[in-house]
Structure formats: structure tokens, C-alpha cells
Design an enzyme around this catalytic site. Sequence first.
Site, PDB file in Angstrom:
ATOM      1  N   HIS A   1       0.730  -1.321  -0.265  1.00  0.00           N
ATOM      2  CA  HIS A   1       0.348  -0.096   0.332  1.00  0.00           C
ATOM      3  C   HIS A   1       0.809   1.695  -0.150  1.00  0.00           C
ATOM      4  O   HIS A   1       0.284   2.447  -0.506  1.00  0.00           O
ATOM      5  CB  HIS A   1      -0.854   0.398   1.521  1.00  0.00           C
ATOM      6  CG  HIS A   1      -1.696  -0.952   1.558  1.00  0.00           C
ATOM      7  ND1 HIS A   1      -2.511  -2.032   2.632  1.00  0.00           N
ATOM      8  CD2 HIS A   1      -3.029  -1.623   0.184  1.00  0.00           C
ATOM      9  CE1 HIS A   1      -3.437  -2.565   2.330  1.00  0.00           C
ATOM     10  NE2 HIS A   1      -3.757  -2.443   0.623  1.00  0.00           N
TER      11      HIS A   1
ATOM     12  N   LYS B   1     -18.490  -6.559   7.541  1.00  0.00           N
ATOM     13  CA  LYS B   1     -17.066  -6.957   7.878  1.00  0.00           C
ATOM     14  C   LYS B   1     -16.504  -6.586   9.669  1.00  0.00           C
ATOM     15  O   LYS B   1     -16.948  -6.649   9.810  1.00  0.00           O
ATOM     16  CB  LYS B   1     -15.863  -6.500   7.365  1.00  0.00           C
ATOM     17  CG  LYS B   1     -15.786  -6.721   5.459  1.00  0.00           C
ATOM     18  CD  LYS B   1     -14.326  -6.419   5.210  1.00  0.00           C
ATOM     19  CE  LYS B   1     -14.623  -7.138   3.132  1.00  0.00           C
ATOM     20  NZ  LYS B   1     -12.977  -6.568   2.635  1.00  0.00           N
TER      21      LYS B   1
ATOM     22  N   SER C   1      -2.721  -7.812   2.786  1.00  0.00           N
ATOM     23  CA  SER C   1      -3.090  -7.109   3.686  1.00  0.00           C
ATOM     24  C   SER C   1      -4.135  -8.972   4.682  1.00  0.00           C
ATOM     25  O   SER C   1      -3.671  -9.119   5.152  1.00  0.00           O
ATOM     26  CB  SER C   1      -4.560  -6.907   4.178  1.00  0.00           C
ATOM     27  OG  SER C   1      -4.151  -4.961   4.020  1.00  0.00           O
TER      28      SER C   1
HETATM   29  O1  PNS Z   1      -8.942  -3.061   0.316  1.00  0.00           O
HETATM   30  P1  PNS Z   1     -10.086  -4.017  -0.549  1.00  0.00           P
HETATM   31  O2  PNS Z   1     -11.140  -4.769   0.004  1.00  0.00           O
HETATM   32  O3  PNS Z   1      -9.691  -4.920  -2.239  1.00  0.00           O
HETATM   33  O4  PNS Z   1     -10.719  -2.518  -2.023  1.00  0.00           O
HETATM   34  C1  PNS Z   1     -12.345  -2.469  -1.804  1.00  0.00           C
HETATM   35  C2  PNS Z   1     -13.102  -1.534  -2.149  1.00  0.00           C
HETATM   36  C3  PNS Z   1     -13.136  -0.261  -0.781  1.00  0.00           C
HETATM   37  C4  PNS Z   1     -11.851  -0.238  -2.929  1.00  0.00           C
HETATM   38  C5  PNS Z   1     -14.337  -1.902  -2.512  1.00  0.00           C
HETATM   39  O5  PNS Z   1     -15.207  -2.036  -1.737  1.00  0.00           O
HETATM   40  C6  PNS Z   1     -15.195  -0.974  -2.516  1.00  0.00           C
HETATM   41  O6  PNS Z   1     -14.795   0.436  -3.998  1.00  0.00           O
HETATM   42  N1  PNS Z   1     -16.491  -0.302  -1.671  1.00  0.00           N
HETATM   43  C7  PNS Z   1     -17.624   0.555  -1.540  1.00  0.00           C
HETATM   44  C8  PNS Z   1     -18.615   0.163  -1.990  1.00  0.00           C
HETATM   45  C9  PNS Z   1     -18.592   0.544  -3.797  1.00  0.00           C
HETATM   46  O7  PNS Z   1     -18.659   1.711  -3.890  1.00  0.00           O
HETATM   47  N2  PNS Z   1     -19.356  -0.026  -3.939  1.00  0.00           N
HETATM   48  C10 PNS Z   1     -19.390  -0.831  -6.082  1.00  0.00           C
HETATM   49  C11 PNS Z   1     -18.157  -1.129  -6.208  1.00  0.00           C
HETATM   50  S1  PNS Z   1     -18.383  -1.431  -8.170  1.00  0.00           S
END
Ligand code: PNS
Length: 188
Positions: free
Chosen positions: A19, A43, A130
Amino acid sequence: MKRIVAIYPGSFDPPTNGHLDLIERGANIFDELIVAILRNPEKHPLFSLAERKLMLESMTADFPNVRVETFDGLTVDYALTVKATAILRGIRAISDYEYELQMALMNRKMHPELETVFMMPAERYSYLSSRLVREVAQLGGSIQGLVPPMVEQRLKEKLDPAIKLRNARSPRTGKNASKYEKRTGKRK
Ligand code: PNS
């Protein structure tokens, strides 16, 4: 001149050197980079939101154009709230591509004016996640070099509360204390 603001969204549970590598790359090309930690009540993260924010703030303290925030709801909505025009995501291997492509295209469908920018971390972090860091640490393996020393310490404390108790009771501050202890008030 137009300033380009980007968000770097994620769970960061915990933040890793991968990161950090990506944050450094993003900070070099965007005028402002907001590391945005998702508040996801469904989560059950190992680290609380506040803990993750503190760790990321400490990791990014040397980057004047980086700040750390938390958000909930849709990433695209958050991006618009902070006037970001780009979403930064890391791609480590081909296996990331499908999921990232889906997300990027769904985000584009919702807000076509927002651009997703993919960057690759250094090769030495290409296998790092992670989830693996948590798993290896929980099973007693070494995660040295995969996360900053401060995150390594927090993980140790999280997984062995006795260490935290010892540090809280007896932080050394005198000449025997290491630089790390003086800076953090904790023993390694
Ligand atoms: O570190 P991660 O868990 O891979 O991050 C994933 C993240 C937070 C970028 C994704 O889950 C996200 O954007 N969540 C917010 C809800 C949202 O916008 N969902 C639609 C995605 S197309």
C-alpha cells in the site's frame, strides 16, 4: 491550473508496504491523494477504523500532499464529495485484473467523469496482501519487511495482548531506550 485530486480507497486491514509503495507512486503523479478507508460494518476487521487511520497517518506523514480519511457508501460518491477526479487502485497480478476491471467499469457506469487509474507496486510486493499478512502473523510467521515496523508492532500487540500490557506498564524513556521507544513510547 487544474489540481488533480485522487482517492485511494481500500480496507487497509492492515496497511502493508505494498500500500505504501502505491501511495508513494500516487503522491508523485497526483496533486493531492486521499487514502480513503472504507467503513464497513459488515466486515469484522482485525484493526478498528481508528487504528487503521492512525497507522496510515503515521506511514504517510512524510508526504505533504497525502491525507487519510474514512468513508462509507459508494466510493464514487465519496470521490465526488472530496472533488476527486481519479480513483487509484493497485494491480499486483493478472488475478487482480478481473475484479478490478469489474469495479472500474461499474464505477464508470455510475460516474463516467471519474477515471480509475491502475498502478503496479514494486515487484517485491506483488504477492503481498493484507489477508496474507494477517494470516501469517496469526499463525506465528514472520512478516518483517512486508509491513512497516510500526504495523508489525501493532500486529504483535493485537495478537498477543500481553505484549501491549508490558509496553503500557514499562515504556523506557531513559538512556537505555531505543530511538523507537522514545518515538512511540513502546518497546520492540
Ligand atoms: O482493499 P479492498 O478491500 O480491495 O477495497 C475494496 C473497495 C473498498 C475499494 C471496494 O469494496 C469499494 O469501493 N467499496 C465501497 C462500496 C462501493 O462503491 N461498491 C461498488 C464498487 S463497484
